[in-house]
Design a protein around this motif. Structure first.
Motif, PDB file in Angstrom:
ATOM      1  N   LEU A 101       1.321  -1.571  -0.116  1.00  0.00           N
ATOM      2  CA  LEU A 101      -0.141  -0.015  -0.499  1.00  0.00           C
ATOM      3  C   LEU A 101       1.116   1.032  -0.440  1.00  0.00           C
ATOM      4  O   LEU A 101       0.528   2.250  -0.643  1.00  0.00           O
ATOM      5  N   ARG A 102       1.722   1.144   0.728  1.00  0.00           N
ATOM      6  CA  ARG A 102       3.227   2.104   0.643  1.00  0.00           C
ATOM      7  C   ARG A 102       3.572   2.731  -0.565  1.00  0.00           C
ATOM      8  O   ARG A 102       3.750   3.827  -0.862  1.00  0.00           O
ATOM      9  N   LEU A 105       0.676   3.780  -2.917  1.00  0.00           N
ATOM     10  CA  LEU A 105       0.944   5.106  -3.071  1.00  0.00           C
ATOM     11  C   LEU A 105       1.151   6.218  -3.314  1.00  0.00           C
ATOM     12  O   LEU A 105       1.623   7.026  -3.916  1.00  0.00           O
ATOM     13  N   ASN A 106       3.118   5.819  -3.088  1.00  0.00           N
ATOM     14  CA  ASN A 106       4.400   6.369  -3.636  1.00  0.00           C
ATOM     15  C   ASN A 106       3.973   6.903  -4.822  1.00  0.00           C
ATOM     16  O   ASN A 106       4.259   8.108  -5.111  1.00  0.00           O
ATOM     17  N   ILE A 107       3.818   5.873  -5.458  1.00  0.00           N
ATOM     18  CA  ILE A 107       3.877   5.906  -7.215  1.00  0.00           C
ATOM     19  C   ILE A 107       2.730   6.476  -7.309  1.00  0.00           C
ATOM     20  O   ILE A 107       2.847   7.590  -8.654  1.00  0.00           O
ATOM     21  N   THR A 180       9.047  -3.870  -5.926  1.00  0.00           N
ATOM     22  CA  THR A 180       8.993  -4.501  -5.680  1.00  0.00           C
ATOM     23  C   THR A 180       9.210  -6.065  -5.086  1.00  0.00           C
ATOM     24  O   THR A 180       8.988  -5.991  -3.938  1.00  0.00           O
ATOM     25  N   LEU A 181      10.551  -6.310  -4.995  1.00  0.00           N
ATOM     26  CA  LEU A 181      11.467  -7.076  -4.418  1.00  0.00           C
ATOM     27  C   LEU A 181      11.095  -7.168  -2.445  1.00  0.00           C
ATOM     28  O   LEU A 181      11.364  -7.959  -1.828  1.00  0.00           O
ATOM     29  N   LYS A 182      11.814  -5.585  -2.533  1.00  0.00           N
ATOM     30  CA  LYS A 182      11.411  -5.185  -1.217  1.00  0.00           C
ATOM     31  C   LYS A 182      10.107  -5.797  -0.179  1.00  0.00           C
ATOM     32  O   LYS A 182      10.492  -6.103   0.600  1.00  0.00           O
ATOM     33  N   VAL A 183       9.106  -5.581  -1.404  1.00  0.00           N
ATOM     34  CA  VAL A 183       7.897  -5.353  -1.048  1.00  0.00           C
ATOM     35  C   VAL A 183       7.947  -7.172  -0.367  1.00  0.00           C
ATOM     36  O   VAL A 183       6.917  -7.624   0.572  1.00  0.00           O
TER      37      VAL A 183
END
Length: 487
Positions: A101-102, A105-107, A180-183
């Motif tokens: 979600l974070r 939201l940043n994108i 994306t990988l960090k998510v």
């Protein structure tokens, strides 16, 4: 899953360590960018590669599915519910959703900035004029700059060149990929270090272009130092003052010989090859024949050898010989009717005497009369129930008892009771047609375990009935079921 995480993380750590030790300080930034991205993809694929190495081992053949109980079998059921695993997955899912979600939201925030502020087309990019004081930063093909600085021409040409490289080389895609990988793998800190390495490489690429285009290294270095303390921007954007350190300043004046870069690239070939063999090699044991391997069939071999030259003459109901067979051709009932080769005397023969008898072999001809009263089992009256000991053939599940155990395990629902452990004893009758009837619960451990066992047995397909002298009869059968709850 654990295997995937261990192998991929090991590969990621090794490849990142090689990058910092051998590649980061060399002026081959385009290659380094590809190396970092390929290292991630390679590390994710390596757990799915298996290289089998066959190793021969000597091992005696083990007898399987040995059942020593006559007329009964044991099915062991284990509760596969693991609430710790469910809790871990629930926590992982919750934190992943929060981070996702974070990320989204940043994108959305950066995209909304592009739409809500004035824009100017500029050399295959878009200048977005914002109100707040900020250094130029880039997201996709948009370069965000302060509107006042733009109109008063306070933004140096070197800064435009720097940000245009981020746009033209699509550095934002690298950042979105690693984010994306960090998510997904937020619990693995290795991706934090990969993002830092990728972003610093982006700055090396942009700095290199600025130096080539403007040919004024001291001025550009001083410009970077003057902007170093500016406020940071969005973590998804490429910004000018990222890691203005000694590394960037030194890299601007450094040169690397072509032969040195070629040599370092060639060294990576054995690195990836060795890493593949280290992580993906699986030793497969292949058993070789040994003397001990024949031990499970030792008893049958003794009789095969003893009766090797013997012809068995089979009598019918009238006592006449109707057929002749070799030992291997005899039915189980006919084998039971073979006269004992051990002499009826007291005391019993010693092992040495028994070995001598076996060595000598049986006579050339032996008569078998399965209808002789001493070889016959007594059949009870019609409809009466037999015990297993009274049968010539025991009842059996059509596909074997292992399949019956699987049937019970798949259909039995273990109660949600903590530390539930014990045995249930049930009896039932295998009817002449193979159906199960008169299912009775002798003992259970409570919590509905016995009733559940009765329910499952009522679902059972038909069995092969027990027989007396080849005729199907009703047979009493017992079944212990072991319950082991993991809760």
């Amino acid at each position: 899953m654990i295997d995937f995480l261990i192998k991929s993380t090991l590969s990621l750590v090794v490849l990142l360590a090689v990058y910092h030790l051998a590649l980061e300080k060399e002026k081959m930034h385009h290659f380094n960018r590809l190396y970092l991205l390929f290292s991630i993809l390679f590390s994710f694929s390596i757990p799915f590669i298996t290289i089998e190495v066959i190793q021969e081992v000597s091992s005696p053949e083990a007898s399987q599915n040995i059942i020593t109980m006559e007329g009964s079998s044991t099915a062991v059921l284990e509760d596969s519910t693991n609430y710790w695993l469910i809790a871990v997955w629930s926590l992982y899912t919750l934190l992943t959703l929060v981070l996702l979600l974070r990320f989204i939201l940043n994108i959305i925030k950066l995209t909304a900035r592009t739409k809500s502020n004035p824009t100017i087309d500029y050399k295959n990019s878009k200048l977005v004029l914002v109100q707040e004081e900020t250094l130029p930063y880039t997201f996709l093909n948009s370069i965000f700059i302060n509107e006042t600085d733009y109109h008063h021409r306070k933004i140096e040409a070197e800064l435009y060149t720097h940000e245009l490289i981020h746009v033209s080389q699509r550095h934002t895609l690298d950042i979105l990929f690693i984010e994306t990988l960090k998510v997904i793998f937020w619990f693995n800190p290795i991706f934090i270090f990969y993002k830092k390495a990728i972003q610093l490489n982006h700055e090396f690429l942009a700095d290199e272009k600025v130096v080539k285009s403007h040919n004024n290294v001291p001025f550009y270095q001083n410009l970077l130092l003057s902007k170093a303390n500016a406020n940071p921007t969005y973590y998804l954007a490429s910004n000018l003052n990222y890691s203005v350190t000694k590394k960037r300043l030194i890299m601007m004046t450094k040169t690397t010989s072509p032969s040195r870069t070629v040599l370092k690239k060639l060294v990576l070939i054995p690195l990836f090859t060795g890493l593949t063999f280290l992580v993906c090699t699986k030793i497969v044991a292949q058993e070789t024949k040994t003397t001990k391997k024949q031990e499970p069939s030792k008893t049958s071999n003794i009789f095969d050898d003893y009766y090797n030259n013997t012809t068995f003459k089979i009598k019918d109901e009238k006592g006449k010989v109707t057929t002749q067979k070799k030992y291997k051709e005899l039915t189980p009932i006919e084998k039971k009717a073979i006269p004992s080769f051990i002499p009826k005397k007291e005391p019993l023969p010693t092992p040495e005497e028994l070995l001598a008898i076996l060595k000598k072999g049986a006579s050339e001809s032996i008569e078998i009369d399965i209808y002789d009263p001493k070889n016959q089992k007594v059949k009870k009256s019609e409809g009466e129930t037999h015990n297993v000991s009274e049968l010539t053939e025991n009842p059996s599940y059509p596909e074997g008892m292992e399949k019956f155990y699987s049937f019970v395990a798949q259909n039995y629902k273990i109660p949600t009771q903590a530390n539930l452990k014990g045995k249930i004893y049930v009896t039932f009758i295998v009817e002449v047609d193979g159906s199960l009837s008169d299912i009775k619960l002798l003992r259970d451990i409570g919590y509905g375990t016995g009733e559940e066992a009765v329910r499952v047995l009522k679902l059972s397909p038909k069995w092969n009935p027990g027989k007396v002298n080849g005729e199907a009869v009703r047979t009493m059968y017992s079944l212990p079921i072991t319950i082991q709850s993991k809760i």
